[in-house]
Design an enzyme around this catalytic site. Structure first.
Site, PDB file in Angstrom:
ATOM      1  N   SER A 147       0.776  -8.468 -12.331  1.00 21.07           N
ATOM      2  CA  SER A 147       0.180  -9.602 -13.016  1.00 21.07           C
ATOM      3  C   SER A 147      -1.156 -10.023 -12.421  1.00 21.07           C
ATOM      4  O   SER A 147      -2.087 -10.332 -13.152  1.00 21.07           O
ATOM      5  CB  SER A 147       1.144 -10.771 -13.000  1.00 21.07           C
ATOM      6  N   LYS A 172      -2.634  -3.684  -1.856  1.00 21.30           N
ATOM      7  CA  LYS A 172      -2.589  -4.517  -3.056  1.00 21.30           C
ATOM      8  C   LYS A 172      -3.903  -5.281  -3.155  1.00 21.30           C
ATOM      9  O   LYS A 172      -4.284  -5.997  -2.237  1.00 21.30           O
ATOM     10  CB  LYS A 172      -1.391  -5.470  -2.954  1.00 21.30           C
ATOM     11  N   MET A 260      -0.088  -2.998   3.504  1.00 25.38           N
ATOM     12  CA  MET A 260       1.246  -3.013   4.136  1.00 25.38           C
ATOM     13  C   MET A 260       1.859  -1.625   4.172  1.00 25.38           C
ATOM     14  O   MET A 260       1.423  -0.723   3.433  1.00 25.38           O
ATOM     15  CB  MET A 260       2.166  -3.974   3.367  1.00 25.38           C
ATOM     16  N   ARG A 262       3.862   1.488   3.399  1.00 31.56           N
ATOM     17  CA  ARG A 262       4.323   1.950   2.083  1.00 31.56           C
ATOM     18  C   ARG A 262       5.782   2.384   2.180  1.00 31.56           C
ATOM     19  O   ARG A 262       6.133   3.138   3.087  1.00 31.56           O
ATOM     20  CB  ARG A 262       3.465   3.107   1.576  1.00 31.56           C
ATOM     21  N   ASP A 305      11.219 -13.778  -7.340  1.00 30.29           N
ATOM     22  CA  ASP A 305      10.977 -12.907  -8.489  1.00 30.29           C
ATOM     23  C   ASP A 305      12.034 -11.796  -8.489  1.00 30.29           C
ATOM     24  O   ASP A 305      11.959 -10.869  -7.688  1.00 30.29           O
ATOM     25  CB  ASP A 305       9.559 -12.311  -8.385  1.00 30.29           C
ATOM     26  N   ASN A 310      11.147  -4.955  -7.604  1.00 33.12           N
ATOM     27  CA  ASN A 310      10.942  -5.494  -6.255  1.00 33.12           C
ATOM     28  C   ASN A 310      12.049  -5.085  -5.276  1.00 33.12           C
ATOM     29  O   ASN A 310      12.005  -5.433  -4.104  1.00 33.12           O
ATOM     30  CB  ASN A 310      10.832  -7.019  -6.297  1.00 33.12           C
TER      31      ASN A 310
HETATM   32  N1  LIG Z   1       4.824  -1.792   0.321  1.00 28.04           N
HETATM   33  C1  LIG Z   1       4.933  -1.124  -0.825  1.00 28.04           C
HETATM   34  N2  LIG Z   1       5.316   0.175  -0.832  1.00 28.04           N
HETATM   35  C2  LIG Z   1       5.435   0.870  -1.985  1.00 28.04           C
HETATM   36  N3  LIG Z   1       5.207   0.344  -3.201  1.00 28.04           N
HETATM   37  C3  LIG Z   1       4.821  -0.932  -3.261  1.00 28.04           C
HETATM   38  C4  LIG Z   1       4.656  -1.727  -2.102  1.00 28.04           C
HETATM   39  N4  LIG Z   1       4.258  -2.969  -2.478  1.00 28.04           N
HETATM   40  C5  LIG Z   1       4.189  -2.935  -3.820  1.00 28.04           C
HETATM   41  N5  LIG Z   1       4.517  -1.722  -4.297  1.00 28.04           N
HETATM   42  C6  LIG Z   1       4.565  -1.305  -5.724  1.00 28.04           C
HETATM   43  O1  LIG Z   1       3.651  -2.071  -6.459  1.00 28.04           O
HETATM   44  C7  LIG Z   1       4.321  -2.834  -7.468  1.00 28.04           C
HETATM   45  C8  LIG Z   1       3.633  -4.186  -7.637  1.00 28.04           C
HETATM   46  O2  LIG Z   1       3.632  -4.868  -6.399  1.00 28.04           O
HETATM   47  P1  LIG Z   1       4.033  -6.392  -6.295  1.00 28.04           P
HETATM   48  O3  LIG Z   1       5.321  -6.607  -7.029  1.00 28.04           O
HETATM   49  O4  LIG Z   1       3.972  -6.789  -4.871  1.00 28.04           O
HETATM   50  O5  LIG Z   1       2.814  -7.045  -7.082  1.00 28.04           O
HETATM   51  P2  LIG Z   1       2.729  -8.387  -7.887  1.00 28.04           P
HETATM   52  O6  LIG Z   1       1.301  -8.625  -8.228  1.00 28.04           O
HETATM   53  O7  LIG Z   1       3.426  -9.456  -7.157  1.00 28.04           O
HETATM   54  O8  LIG Z   1       3.535  -7.966  -9.175  1.00 28.04           O
HETATM   55  P3  LIG Z   1       4.540  -8.780 -10.081  1.00 28.04           P
HETATM   56  O9  LIG Z   1       3.888 -10.077 -10.351  1.00 28.04           O
HETATM   57  O10 LIG Z   1       4.659  -7.879 -11.273  1.00 28.04           O
HETATM   58  O11 LIG Z   1       5.821  -8.877  -9.317  1.00 28.04           O
HETATM   59  C9  LIG Z   1       5.754  -2.909  -6.969  1.00 28.04           C
HETATM   60  O12 LIG Z   1       6.645  -3.083  -8.031  1.00 28.04           O
HETATM   61  C10 LIG Z   1       5.924  -1.568  -6.298  1.00 28.04           C
HETATM   62  O13 LIG Z   1       6.178  -0.560  -7.265  1.00 28.04           O
END
Ligand SMILES: Nc1ncnc2c1ncn2[C@@H]1O[C@H](COP(=O)(O)OP(=O)(O)OP(=O)(O)O)[C@@H](O)[C@H]1O
Length: 467
Positions: A147, A172, A260, A262, A305, A310
């Site tokens: 998002s 991210k 962070m 992976r 969430d 997640n």
């Molecule tokens: N440390 C990590 N290792 C591997 N994949 C990750 C990691 N952090 C995030 N991801 C991947 O990236 C996706 C999106 O990350 P995250 O959920 O933290 O973002 P967000 O902006 O908070 O998304 P949302 O609002 O959709 O929950 C995760 O669903 C996962 O597939």
């Protein structure tokens, strides 16, 4: 593979995120015009007016073309629009008409990502012009979009990594200006959705939007997210709990760029579920429900969430890997004390105590009619079913089970409460209910059986009320 090919296979599309106020206004304005505002209002009124309305099932619903227009525009706007989709599709699922749910589901599925030049700009202003020196390699096409950001694979150089070795990381990166646009975006989205007079009164949409605004503002702060990742990974939280893995955070992370560890598991709600043994499904669901209880009653900090993506299952390490701590909320001791009392009262089917603790929490004003009181108490008691002493354990979630009947009964109370509710539910319960129902939904998706009675007993026996 070219960028476009990669993007297509991952169902991600590159498109510039409109970052100026005028740019965003233009997008929403253009959308309203293209839908034909009057038609959109009528359409949305009919599709959001709720099950009591005879037009609920009317054939005048959003046309496929209009749904596609909305989906593509909301996905492109990202930020508040996409978040609203997530919020509504999880929190109010089964409350919204199927067409609107479908629209939000599609918005959620169709993520976009920034073009390379825009990503470069964010990285340069956040980590400095030599940002690439921190990495041995950096995949410029994201593997996940969400998002308010997008996520890239990279390898952090040994000189920067906390382990002293080259380490695979997830980076991210936040979309530009998202945090400044929350207020106006939510306003536009609300306007589009309600077109003035549309949702049932008990939804207290303003209140929901206010709660979302606060949550979104927190989620835009990656430094806050990093501090929760560290907290949850610490020995006092989950650091010594071998059932879970919390990624470490690179200390050079900023408000807009979170680097962070992976993790390598796969989403527990996805198609991998079919390949798991029943024992593993039970085990995963049990861990997730237990984690929920620990977060609430032990940490008083909860990642709210419950999106399946997640929770990742790593079949090699046999750990549930946790990502996305952006939506972590903290709760006061007083609130948790009262909420636990309420659930205990509900589990014991003690009507008077249920009313007493609901009044304390602000669920009820004391002026409610019998219909509202009965609906509220019944829904709390139904929600507490997995934890009741009289419930046979392990408790079976999933299709055709007792739980499936219970969720149908809870759902039946929603329109009654929407009609007779005098006050919106306490602010804290927006995120709390979302997470709890999400955890139960996940257990159902896994078709799991969990000894919830045992988890609950363990928790209550260790809990101490008061400061
Ligand atoms: N440390 C990590 N290792 C591997 N994949 C990750 C990691 N952090 C995030 N991801 C991947 O990236 C996706 C999106 O990350 P995250 O959920 O933290 O973002 P967000 O902006 O908070 O998304 P949302 O609002 O959709 O929950 C995760 O669903 C996962 O597939």
């Amino acid at each position: 593979m070219s960028d476009t090919q990669i993007a297509t296979t991952r169902r991600l599309q590159s498109s510039k995120v409109p970052s100026s106020r005028i740019g965003r206004l233009f997008h929403y304005g253009g959308l309203a015009a293209s839908l034909g505002y009057g038609a959109a209002s009528e359409l949305l009124r009919r599709t959001t007016s709720g099950p009591e309305d005879s037009q609920y099932t009317s054939s005048l619903v959003m046309t496929e073309a209009n749904v596609s227009r909305l989906v593509s525009k909301l996905s492109q706007m990202r930020g508040a629009a996409l978040k609203l989709g997530q919020f509504m599709s999880i929190q109010d699922s089964h409350l919204l008409p199927p067409q609107v749910e479908e629209m939000f589901r599609r918005v959620q599925d169709s993520a976009h990502y920034m073009p390379d030049w825009q990503m470069e700009k964010v990285l340069t202003s956040s980590l400095g012009p030599s940002w690439s020196d921190y990495f041995v390699s950096f995949d410029r096409v994201p593997f996940a979009a969400a998002s308010i950001g997008q996520v890239h694979r990279a390898v952090l150089a040994a000189t920067s990594s906390p382990t002293g070795k080259d380490e695979p990381v997830a980076v991210k990166i936040q979309f530009p200006n998202i945090k400044n646009s929350i207020e106006s975006d939510l306003g536009y989205v609300k306007l589009l959705l309600t077109a003035g007079r549309l949702l049932p009164k008990g939804l207290f949409l303003d209140r929901t939007i206010r709660a979302m605004k606060e949550e979104l503002a927190d989620e835009c702060n990656y430094t806050r997210e990093a501090s929760f990742l560290r907290k949850f990974g610490s020995p006092e939280y989950l650091g010594h709990d071998s059932r879970f893995k919390v990624p470490w955070v690179w200390e050079g992370s900023t408000d807009d760029v979170l680097v962070m560890e992976r993790v390598h598991g796969v989403s527990v709600g996805g198609s991998m579920v079919d390949k798991l043994s029943q024992q593993d499904r039970n085990d995963i669901a049990s861990r997730i429900i237990d984690l929920c209880l620990m977060e609430l009653f032990s940490f008083r900090a909860m990642q709210t969430d419950p999106n399946w993506t997640n929770f990742l299952w790593n079949s090699r390490t046999r750990q549930v890997e946790l990502v996305d701590f952006g939506a972590t909320r903290e709760y006061s001791k007083e609130f948790i004390d009262n909420w636990l009392r309420l659930i205990q009262a509900a589990a014991l089917e003690d009507r008077e105590a249920c009313i007493e603790w609901s009044l304390k929490l602000g669920y009820l004003t004391g002026e409610e009619n019998e219909i509202m009181l009965n609906a509220h108490i019944q829904s709390m008691q139904l929600l507490a079913t997995p934890f009741k002493v009289s419930t046979p354990q392990p408790f079976a979630f999933g299709r055709g089970t007792h739980w499936a009947k219970i969720t149908a009964e809870i759902r039946a109370q929603i329109p009654v409460m929407l009609q007779h509710r005098l006050t919106p539910p306490p602010q804290e319960t927006y995120s709390l209910n979302r997470k709890l129902s999400g955890a139960f939904l996940l257990a159902s998706r896994l078709g799991a059986s969990v000894d919830c009675g045992c988890l609950w007993e363990d928790l209550v026996s260790k809990y101490s009320f008061g400061s």
